[in-house]
Scaffold this motif. Structure first.
Motif, PDB file in Angstrom:
ATOM      1  N   ASP A   1      25.254   0.443  -6.097  1.00 39.91           N
ATOM      2  CA  ASP A   1      25.238  -0.757  -5.333  1.00 39.91           C
ATOM      3  C   ASP A   1      25.064  -0.266  -3.658  1.00 39.91           C
ATOM      4  O   ASP A   1      24.227  -0.919  -2.994  1.00 39.91           O
ATOM      5  CB  ASP A   1      26.399  -1.547  -5.444  1.00 39.91           C
ATOM      6  CG  ASP A   1      26.281  -2.899  -4.861  1.00 39.91           C
ATOM      7  OD1 ASP A   1      25.578  -3.626  -5.580  1.00 39.91           O
ATOM      8  OD2 ASP A   1      26.941  -3.393  -3.882  1.00 39.91           O
ATOM      9  N   ARG A   2      25.800   0.672  -3.452  1.00 41.36           N
ATOM     10  CA  ARG A   2      25.851   1.019  -1.862  1.00 41.36           C
ATOM     11  C   ARG A   2      24.736   1.726  -1.605  1.00 41.36           C
ATOM     12  O   ARG A   2      24.119   1.588  -0.640  1.00 41.36           O
ATOM     13  CB  ARG A   2      27.157   2.016  -1.776  1.00 41.36           C
ATOM     14  CG  ARG A   2      27.291   2.629  -0.391  1.00 41.36           C
ATOM     15  CD  ARG A   2      27.580   1.560   0.647  1.00 41.36           C
ATOM     16  NE  ARG A   2      28.479   0.509   0.217  1.00 41.36           N
ATOM     17  CZ  ARG A   2      29.687   0.374   0.655  1.00 41.36           C
ATOM     18  NH1 ARG A   2      30.046   1.366   1.158  1.00 41.36           N
ATOM     19  NH2 ARG A   2      30.340  -0.524   0.076  1.00 41.36           N
TER      20      ARG A   2
ATOM     21  N   THR B   1      30.218  -7.462  -3.195  1.00 42.13           N
ATOM     22  CA  THR B   1      28.907  -7.685  -4.006  1.00 42.13           C
ATOM     23  C   THR B   1      29.322  -7.515  -5.564  1.00 42.13           C
ATOM     24  O   THR B   1      30.421  -7.254  -5.773  1.00 42.13           O
ATOM     25  CB  THR B   1      27.998  -6.687  -3.823  1.00 42.13           C
ATOM     26  OG1 THR B   1      28.490  -5.332  -4.235  1.00 42.13           O
ATOM     27  CG2 THR B   1      27.879  -6.688  -2.224  1.00 42.13           C
TER      28      THR B   1
ATOM     29  N   GLY C   1      28.397  -5.557  -7.481  1.00 40.33           N
ATOM     30  CA  GLY C   1      28.572  -4.136  -7.984  1.00 40.33           C
ATOM     31  C   GLY C   1      29.628  -3.363  -7.251  1.00 40.33           C
ATOM     32  O   GLY C   1      29.972  -2.570  -7.334  1.00 40.33           O
ATOM     33  N   ASP C   2      30.460  -4.299  -6.044  1.00 35.14           N
ATOM     34  CA  ASP C   2      31.557  -3.497  -5.355  1.00 35.14           C
ATOM     35  C   ASP C   2      32.165  -4.720  -4.961  1.00 35.14           C
ATOM     36  O   ASP C   2      32.183  -5.202  -3.761  1.00 35.14           O
ATOM     37  CB  ASP C   2      30.741  -2.770  -4.102  1.00 35.14           C
ATOM     38  CG  ASP C   2      31.840  -2.090  -3.243  1.00 35.14           C
ATOM     39  OD1 ASP C   2      33.063  -1.885  -3.908  1.00 35.14           O
ATOM     40  OD2 ASP C   2      31.063  -1.353  -2.409  1.00 35.14           O
TER      41      ASP C   2
ATOM     42  N   MET D   1      35.794   2.622  -1.238  1.00 42.66           N
ATOM     43  CA  MET D   1      34.868   2.498  -2.188  1.00 42.66           C
ATOM     44  C   MET D   1      35.295   3.162  -3.461  1.00 42.66           C
ATOM     45  O   MET D   1      35.605   4.217  -3.820  1.00 42.66           O
ATOM     46  CB  MET D   1      33.471   2.466  -2.048  1.00 42.66           C
ATOM     47  CG  MET D   1      32.384   1.888  -2.854  1.00 42.66           C
ATOM     48  SD  MET D   1      30.758   2.430  -2.488  1.00 42.66           S
ATOM     49  CE  MET D   1      30.527   4.043  -3.410  1.00 42.66           C
TER      50      MET D   1
ATOM     51  N   GLN E   1      22.210  -0.956  -0.633  1.00 38.21           N
ATOM     52  CA  GLN E   1      22.622  -1.303   0.592  1.00 38.21           C
ATOM     53  C   GLN E   1      21.895  -0.381   1.810  1.00 38.21           C
ATOM     54  O   GLN E   1      21.358  -0.762   2.778  1.00 38.21           O
ATOM     55  CB  GLN E   1      24.081  -1.610   0.878  1.00 38.21           C
ATOM     56  CG  GLN E   1      24.566  -2.937   0.236  1.00 38.21           C
ATOM     57  CD  GLN E   1      26.035  -2.945  -0.021  1.00 38.21           C
ATOM     58  OE1 GLN E   1      26.813  -2.183   0.792  1.00 38.21           O
ATOM     59  NE2 GLN E   1      26.475  -3.789  -0.799  1.00 38.21           N
TER      60      GLN E   1
ATOM     61  N   GLY F   1      24.795  -8.176   1.222  1.00 45.00           N
ATOM     62  CA  GLY F   1      25.914  -7.596   0.629  1.00 45.00           C
ATOM     63  C   GLY F   1      26.522  -6.756   1.574  1.00 45.00           C
ATOM     64  O   GLY F   1      27.770  -6.594   1.666  1.00 45.00           O
TER      65      GLY F   1
ATOM     66  N   GLY G   1      32.355   3.581  -9.308  1.00 41.91           N
ATOM     67  CA  GLY G   1      31.354   2.697  -9.912  1.00 41.91           C
ATOM     68  C   GLY G   1      30.522   1.869  -9.021  1.00 41.91           C
ATOM     69  O   GLY G   1      29.352   1.171  -9.603  1.00 41.91           O
ATOM     70  N   SER G   2      30.589   1.955  -7.885  1.00 40.64           N
ATOM     71  CA  SER G   2      29.998   1.072  -6.962  1.00 40.64           C
ATOM     72  C   SER G   2      28.925   1.867  -6.139  1.00 40.64           C
ATOM     73  O   SER G   2      28.128   1.523  -5.232  1.00 40.64           O
ATOM     74  CB  SER G   2      30.831   0.440  -5.973  1.00 40.64           C
ATOM     75  OG  SER G   2      31.843  -0.437  -6.465  1.00 40.64           O
TER      76      SER G   2
END
Lengths: 511, 511
Positions: free
Chosen positions: A44-45, B246, B248-249, A37, A48, B24, A40-41
């Motif tokens: 988002d992670r 996703t 964002g990723d 990854m 999740q 996601g 920048g993600s």
């Protein structure tokens, strides 16, 4: 009656199967975030991860689960022994998931992420003023969580409840008893070992090893240790070494350094120990609470039994020496020179850079401080001073700043309060289990001399890995070694390796 | 009242936020399984995927969600327009999740995995006897699913319900109308194009390009197209190219071939189109139904607008030619030679190896057959013959065996029934949107000549990506292009590129 018992337990098995896979998904995603990854993600992670935790929490706290538990427990006598254990562990997970108010769970999760980020930001500068509020919040929440979980789990103190969440069933009294013995002996052992090594010959520096060659040696070692790479991945990169994933999909990482070839190899042995434990958990209870690996103390014992025990025996150092043959300066890779490098004792400010003998000094101090911080006997304001005093007493050194002192580790600000003891409990367990394995299967030492781990692996699979969580810690140690966890094995091991003599002899002649 | 409306809608937003993140997580895990995971972990990953779907299903079908929906809808007038759209899409997802019996959902999931595996096993041998039961089961389940969803969604036929699941809101009548126009014109266009290319000069073969150099050109292209690589990953490997993850990723994959340098680059442009659509969906509705990308037809239009439109304009071929400058045999990389290679028309048995002009022949046939198979007007036993007849009629070729015939694609046995039309609808949409973009922002062509995509990217972000699912398909096309989807733009595009003249002129002068 039998039908409804079966039905409730079957419903529970289905639900916990689902929950286990949500956790597994989260673990793969975590390893992905450390390997594939992009930065920048991260947000988002994090969404999740929280969704997986939240979904699991909702599906475990659902009223039907309590009904199933009550129903299944009322007819538990009809279940086979291992399923009764599984049912007991289901109840434990349910209690853990439902005891805490949702707001507290969220606050803990928030602090974990925030503390992690703040630690990354301020670790190197050692800016204590910037980090202090994070430590205060973490210990306040830990105290609240521990207080609630103490009653829910029926343990003695909030700190014992925190210990328990990382090491199910571990008693505080056990830790205090075994750690006290170590604490008494350690300063003397360190002093004696350092005095003793003055008369050892000089250590020859190791030559630089090409990274590709080093990776090849590492891959061979991972294979020889017994990692099943048809269902697992070893990433090589720059990240902090770790292992995770699931029994069916192990993920581990390592990093190699051209000018410190041993570090990457012993790291690989360590992570392989963690991964092989997972890979060999019992298939009959896969995705069930009873099929999961045990607490972190046992987990650490399985990494350390390879890293600190098997791979540092005189026999294996012979094999290790041969693995480097022809890679430049064979004289540096003799077993004797490797031993001098590996067993050099030198107190360090930094825990993760510490040698085997001084490392537990860091853990004993962390244990004493976190226990007192949770109990309110020590305040976060007094932590820097308490750290420096403790380091002076235990290892005889005082760090120049908080970055090299109490602020070096991420555990506390990121809610890992209660985790530290697992490292030294793991080292103790590794010593005790390795001694028992060698006694039961004397061929282990000869195999290590040939660079093979077959018998050790079989013994571990049979006595530890394959038990999953079907035994309590005491049952596991007793079945495997004939006695409960006993620090004497660890101290004997340290004494033989670092003082060149038996530990009991020391005790009687010392003081 | 306002308070309770807000509260029900807020609860829904929280729940759908969680569900979006479970989806996601599943998408990241899928891409992981294609890039990092070992084959021995397939069963484990499949358990995780099913757990994510099952958890999402349980949390969506929970009775409280229906209560929130009813409550929020009864006060929907108090919500802003976009939130009303979001609420409508929530209801749609709820209907889709609750209409089907759980046993049917499980059977569909099972067939999807089994069909995938069987296809992998038998695709190359073309063993139809081994695959036929899988096709029969798939179409039987699709018919049952479609029958239930037809009533739940209020559409006309089971097949329309299947189309709708991949392309929310798409009407069968639209597909039939626009595909009929294409079907009528296509054979003549193919024949004319093939006749015309006989008089074109010979195509100079492209030299082999070093893979590292090719990857560098690909990475530059991805950057120029506008992919945000701070929150996305491009894997290079051997796997079938795909994109996922996703907003964002983003995760996408490509493969490069030293002896076919154009293939990998156009693949990268295609996958970047998919990924940039996701990356630019509206942040205000991130993790909400209204913030998600639309159906697969619009998604395919966003990959094709880069791959087939922008990156094959005469202007961009000038830039592409310069990107290969100095990589060996510059004469092979002239814009004219690149065009001769890219625009060569030659019917192929294999869909994914087909050129732009004959490709829709495969889709038209798939559409006619799957519609008739679902309706029961065609039986799976008659499929091989129907395929061969259709290929002869549409493209003038008959495959020698099922492997090069109806068995080449995984979609049907793996429950992707109703997916195929999205490819050609996407090509139509891409042609219409690109024409509108160039009309609205004439500087696009000049920028393409300089290898830049800034204005096109802005126009797409504004008119397509940034709309998420806030508009219906008809609203989106009307707002962006002034009219609903109209195949005329696609046929004009094909006619200009392959016949060197305007399409309408053809129609009036032909026949």
């Amino acid at each position: 009656m039998t039908t409804s018992t079966k039905s409730a337990y079957a419903s529970l098995k289905e639900r916990f199967h689902l929950l286990s896979n949500l956790t597994g998904a989260g673990s793969i995603l975590y390893l992905d975030s450390m390997t594939a990854m992009k930065p920048g993600s991260e947000a988002d992670r994090s969404e999740q991860s929280m969704a997986l935790v939240s979904a699991g929490q909702k599906l475990l706290a659902h009223p039907e689960v309590k009904d199933w538990l009550d129903e299944a427990e009322s007819h538990a006598d009809g279940l086979p022994r291992d399923d009764r254990t599984n049912l007991r562990l289901m109840r434990r997970e349910w209690v853990s998931a439902t005891a805490l108010p949702e707001a507290l769970i969220r606050e803990r999760a928030r602090l974990e992420i925030e503390g992690n980020n703040l630690h990354t930001r301020h670790r190197d500068s050692g800016d204590w003023a910037a980090m202090k509020p994070s430590y205060e919040a973490a210990f306040a929440v830990a105290r609240e969580v521990g207080g609630i979980m103490k009653d829910a789990l029926g343990v003695a103190t909030p700190y014992e409840a925190l210990l328990d969440q990382f090491n199910p069933g571990l008693r505080l009294a056990t830790v205090e008893r075994e750690f006290a013995r170590l604490e008494e002996a350690l300063p003397g052992m360190i002093a004696e070992a350092m005095e003793r090594q003055k008369s050892a010959g000089p250590t020859r520096p190791l030559p630089r090893i090409d990274l590709d060659a080093l990776e090849k040696i590492g891959n061979d070692l991972v294979r020889d240790l017994g990692f099943d790479s048809s269902r697992g991945v070893l990433y090589v990169g720059e990240m902090h070494p770790m292992s995770g994933g699931t029994p069916g999909d192990s993920r581990m990482t390592t990093r190699y350094h051209a000018d410190d070839p041993l570090d990457g190899l012993f790291t690989v042995a360590h992570e392989t120990g963690h991964s092989m434990y997972e890979q060999n958990t019992p298939a009959a209870f896969r995705y069930q609470p009873a099929g999961h690996s045990m607490g972190m103390d046992i987990h650490e014992s399985q990494s350390m039994i390879l890293e600190l025990q098997a791979c540092r025996t005189p026999e294996f150092l012979e094999s290790l020496s041969r693995r480097f043959s022809g890679r430049g300066d064979d004289a540096a890779f003799t077993p004797e020179n490797l031993a001098r490098r590996l067993f050099r004792v030198e107190p360090s400010f930094i825990r993760i850079h510490s040698d085997e003998l001084t490392y537990p000094g860091h853990i004993l101090l962390r244990f004493n401080l976190e226990r007192d911080l949770v109990a309110g006997r020590l305040s976060v304001s007094d932590l820097p001073e308490a750290w420096n005093e403790g380091m002076k007493k235990t290892l005889g050194i005082v760090p120049p700043d908080p970055a090299k002192g109490h602020m070096q580790d991420v555990h506390w600000p990121s809610m890992g309060i209660g985790y530290f003891p697992a490292y030294t409990l793991g080292a103790m367990g590794a010593a005790q289990l390795f001694a028992a394995a060698v006694k039961a299967r004397p061929e282990i030492r000869e195999e290590l001399g040939q660079g093979q781990f077959t018998s050790l692996r079989q013994w571990l699979a049979e006595n530890v890995h394959g038990k999953g969580s079907l035994l309590t810690q005491d049952e596991l140690f007793t079945a495997a070694t004939g006695e409960k966890l006993d620090a004497a094995h660890y101290m004997s091991h340290l004494s033989r390796r670092y003082l060149g003599r038996d530990y009991r002899a020391t005790s009687s002649s010392g003081g």
